[in-house]
Each structure stands twice: as C-alpha cells, then as structure tokens.
Design an enzyme around this catalytic site. Structure first.
Site, PDB file in Angstrom:
ATOM      1  N   ARG A 103       0.889  -1.197  -0.108  1.00  0.00           N
ATOM      2  CA  ARG A 103      -0.097  -0.030  -0.162  1.00  0.00           C
ATOM      3  C   ARG A 103       0.888   1.245   0.020  1.00  0.00           C
ATOM      4  O   ARG A 103       1.691   1.270   0.766  1.00  0.00           O
ATOM      5  CB  ARG A 103      -0.937  -0.055   1.474  1.00  0.00           C
ATOM      6  CG  ARG A 103      -2.198  -0.693   1.429  1.00  0.00           C
ATOM      7  CD  ARG A 103      -3.118  -0.235   2.237  1.00  0.00           C
ATOM      8  NE  ARG A 103      -2.639   0.215   3.362  1.00  0.00           N
ATOM      9  CZ  ARG A 103      -3.669   0.438   4.506  1.00  0.00           C
ATOM     10  NH1 ARG A 103      -4.755   0.449   4.559  1.00  0.00           N
ATOM     11  NH2 ARG A 103      -3.022   0.994   5.733  1.00  0.00           N
ATOM     12  N   THR A 107      -1.251   7.511  -0.191  1.00  0.00           N
ATOM     13  CA  THR A 107      -2.563   7.548  -1.002  1.00  0.00           C
ATOM     14  C   THR A 107      -3.370   6.171  -0.616  1.00  0.00           C
ATOM     15  O   THR A 107      -4.568   6.082  -0.687  1.00  0.00           O
ATOM     16  CB  THR A 107      -2.291   7.220  -2.467  1.00  0.00           C
ATOM     17  OG1 THR A 107      -1.581   6.012  -2.692  1.00  0.00           O
ATOM     18  CG2 THR A 107      -1.489   8.352  -3.388  1.00  0.00           C
ATOM     19  N   ASP A 199       0.492  -3.393  12.120  1.00  0.00           N
ATOM     20  CA  ASP A 199       1.028  -3.842  11.025  1.00  0.00           C
ATOM     21  C   ASP A 199       1.222  -5.352  10.625  1.00  0.00           C
ATOM     22  O   ASP A 199       2.453  -5.577  11.358  1.00  0.00           O
ATOM     23  CB  ASP A 199       2.234  -2.770  10.366  1.00  0.00           C
ATOM     24  CG  ASP A 199       2.762  -3.120   8.974  1.00  0.00           C
ATOM     25  OD1 ASP A 199       2.798  -4.201   8.574  1.00  0.00           O
ATOM     26  OD2 ASP A 199       2.446  -2.274   8.204  1.00  0.00           O
ATOM     27  N   ASP A 202       4.860  -6.270   9.429  1.00  0.00           N
ATOM     28  CA  ASP A 202       6.011  -5.780  10.470  1.00  0.00           C
ATOM     29  C   ASP A 202       6.079  -6.734  11.420  1.00  0.00           C
ATOM     30  O   ASP A 202       7.244  -7.069  11.898  1.00  0.00           O
ATOM     31  CB  ASP A 202       5.849  -4.330  10.789  1.00  0.00           C
ATOM     32  CG  ASP A 202       6.494  -3.400   9.700  1.00  0.00           C
ATOM     33  OD1 ASP A 202       7.173  -3.738   8.869  1.00  0.00           O
ATOM     34  OD2 ASP A 202       6.056  -2.202   9.607  1.00  0.00           O
TER      35      ASP A 202
HETATM   36  C1  PRP Z   1      -1.226  -4.720   4.148  1.00  0.00           C
HETATM   37  C2  PRP Z   1      -1.931  -6.156   4.163  1.00  0.00           C
HETATM   38  C3  PRP Z   1      -2.665  -6.090   2.795  1.00  0.00           C
HETATM   39  C4  PRP Z   1      -3.119  -4.562   2.803  1.00  0.00           C
HETATM   40  C5  PRP Z   1      -4.424  -4.241   3.335  1.00  0.00           C
HETATM   41  O1  PRP Z   1       0.058  -4.947   3.396  1.00  0.00           O
HETATM   42  O2  PRP Z   1      -1.199  -7.269   4.197  1.00  0.00           O
HETATM   43  O3  PRP Z   1      -1.980  -6.515   1.923  1.00  0.00           O
HETATM   44  O4  PRP Z   1      -1.986  -3.796   3.489  1.00  0.00           O
HETATM   45  O5  PRP Z   1      -4.652  -3.074   3.009  1.00  0.00           O
HETATM   46  P1  PRP Z   1      -6.055  -2.548   2.056  1.00  0.00           P
HETATM   47  O6  PRP Z   1      -6.868  -3.549   2.151  1.00  0.00           O
HETATM   48  O7  PRP Z   1      -6.138  -1.138   2.542  1.00  0.00           O
HETATM   49  O8  PRP Z   1      -5.321  -2.708   0.658  1.00  0.00           O
HETATM   50  P2  PRP Z   1       1.056  -3.951   3.357  1.00  0.00           P
HETATM   51  O9  PRP Z   1       0.835  -2.783   2.355  1.00  0.00           O
HETATM   52  O10 PRP Z   1       1.396  -3.376   4.785  1.00  0.00           O
HETATM   53  O11 PRP Z   1       2.118  -4.791   2.775  1.00  0.00           O
HETATM   54  P3  PRP Z   1       3.122  -5.918   3.590  1.00  0.00           P
HETATM   55  O12 PRP Z   1       2.288  -7.143   3.749  1.00  0.00           O
HETATM   56  O13 PRP Z   1       4.324  -5.971   2.486  1.00  0.00           O
HETATM   57  O14 PRP Z   1       3.746  -5.217   4.795  1.00  0.00           O
HETATM   58  N1  URA Z   2      -2.528  -3.356   6.802  1.00  0.00           N
HETATM   59  C1  URA Z   2      -1.929  -3.831   8.193  1.00  0.00           C
HETATM   60  O1  URA Z   2      -1.074  -4.488   8.177  1.00  0.00           O
HETATM   61  N2  URA Z   2      -2.724  -3.522   9.176  1.00  0.00           N
HETATM   62  C2  URA Z   2      -3.890  -2.657   9.115  1.00  0.00           C
HETATM   63  O2  URA Z   2      -4.697  -2.386  10.114  1.00  0.00           O
HETATM   64  C3  URA Z   2      -4.298  -2.192   7.748  1.00  0.00           C
HETATM   65  C4  URA Z   2      -3.528  -2.565   6.811  1.00  0.00           C
END
Ligand code: PRP
Ligand code: URA
Length: 208
Positions: A103, A107, A199, A202
């Site tokens: 994400r 944005t 997160d 993380d």
């Molecule tokens: C997180 C999560 C989803 C997304 C959800 O990933 O694992 O993929 O955010 O958010 P959304 O429904 O608003 O799209 P992130 O972008 O943090 O990436 P990561 O898994 O690499 O940490």
């Molecule tokens: N991605 C995450 O990992 N946690 C949230 O709460 C939203 C998006």
C-alpha cells in the site's frame, strides 16, 4: 454480503494473543499460521471429493478423498506468506502462487510488484491469503489479476477485516466469498484497522 466470520471461543482466544502488542515475532507468526489453518478448514467445507475404495485391516469400503491438485493457495506478499504454513499443513499438495502488493503510505492505493501463479491456474479453485483486509484495495486488485488469468472460483481468507473493506470487496467481486476470523470496528485516518493488530507484515517479519 458473502462474508463468513469464524465465531468460536478458540479463535477469540488466539486473536486476543495475536492482537496484544506484547506478543513477539515468533508467537505472532505461529498464531497467524494456526488461525489460517482454521480459516482454511472453514473455507473448504463445501469442496467436492472424489470417491475411492479403501481397504482397512478389516474390510474394503467406499469413501472420499480430496484431489489436492485442483486447489491453489495464493498469498499476497508480504503478510499473506505468514498464512501459508498453516494452510499447507492441511492441504500439502495444493499449488502455490504469489502476488506482490504494497500500500502506498500516502494514497493508501495498492501497488502490484510481483505476480507468479501455477500453470493451469484457470482450472483451479484459488484461496487468496492476506491477514488484513483494510480498505479492500489490495484484495480487489489481487482478485482482478486472478480473474484476468481466467480463474473462476476464488475465496478470500483474512484474519482481521474492516467493514469498509468487506463492503468494497463484496461490491466489486460479489462472487468471491470472504472468510474472516473477525470483523473489527473501523479504519482510522491512516487506514489502519481498529482495534486491529497493527502492521501485520512488520509484526510477522520483525521489520519495525
Ligand atoms: C497490508 C496487508 C494487505 C493490505 C491491506 O499490506 O497485508 O495486503 O495492507 O490494506 P488494504 O485493504 O487497504 O489494501 P502492506 O501494504 O502493509 O504490505 P506488506 O504485507 O508487505 O507489509
Ligand atoms: N495493513 C496492516 O497490516 N494493518 C492494518 O491495520 C491495515 C493494513
């Protein structure tokens, strides 16, 4: 909406441990994997089986087995990888694909950076894995990519979901059932799920 929430004391127990900010990386990863296994169990409730004859030490009888090759698990990187261990524990011969998505922090729009799925994916039922369904943007784009490859049957498995994301995914892809361990209250101004767990990526990888 085509949403199935796991309502079970064992899930609530595991979610409480998972959400706790004091839970460390090792335990967090184990819990994600265990909850994924329960989601998979629920999501495969209505799969079709193949009749076989088995001979027990006592007698022959007709029963049913799963043709595991008909199924694919597709984690959305990174966090979805945390769910993979759990689901392949129960369906070890399913095929595995990967969709890379992150994400944009300003944005909140998803950015796709990787896409690799098993051959003949259009003939398989797909279980898309991501622990967090927040705005729904990542799930919607991942489902679009799979449908673009001709996949006809897709299920979305997530641990925590926000009502906003469930509505968005259901509106764009009403044919995709969403299995979630819990529907949380809302998104905050940074589009994080409340109360959520922070997160997921993380916490799984210990990157912050
Ligand atoms: C997180 C999560 C989803 C997304 C959800 O990933 O694992 O993929 O955010 O958010 P959304 O429904 O608003 O799209 P992130 O972008 O943090 O990436 P990561 O898994 O690499 O940490
Ligand atoms: N991605 C995450 O990992 N946690 C949230 O709460 C939203 C998006």
């Amino acid at each position: 909406m085509n949403v199935i929430e796991l309502n079970h004391p064992l899930i609530e127990h595991k979610l409480a441990l998972l959400r706790d900010e004091k839970t460390g990386t090792k335990e967090f990863r184990e819990l994600v994997s265990e909850i994924a296994m329960f989601l998979c169990y629920e999501a495969m409730k209505n799969v079709e089986l193949t009749e076989v004859e088995v001979k027990t030490p006592i007698e022959k009888f007709k029963t049913h087995i799963l043709d595991e090759d008909k199924y694919a698990f597709v984690p959305i990187l990174r966090a979805g990888m945390g769910m993979l261990d759990g689901v392949i524990t129960v369906v070890p011969n399913a095929k595995i694909g990967h969709i890379g998505m992150y994400r944009n922090e300003e944005t909140f729009e998803p950015v796709n950076y990787f896409f690799k799925v098993p051959k003949n994916i259009d003939k398989k039922e797909v279980f898309l894995l991501d622990p967090m369904l927040a705005t729904g943007g990542s799930a919607i784009d991942a489902i679009d990519l799979l449908k673009g490859k001709g996949v006809k049957k897709i299920n979305f498995l997530c641990i925590i979901s926000a009502p906003e994301g469930l509505e968005a995914v259901s509106k764009k892809h009403p044919d995709v059932p969403i299995y979630t361990a819990h529907i949380d209250r809302e998104l905050n101004e940074n589009k994080y799920i409340c109360p959520g767990l922070g997160d997921a990526g993380d916490r799984i990888y210990g990157t912050k």
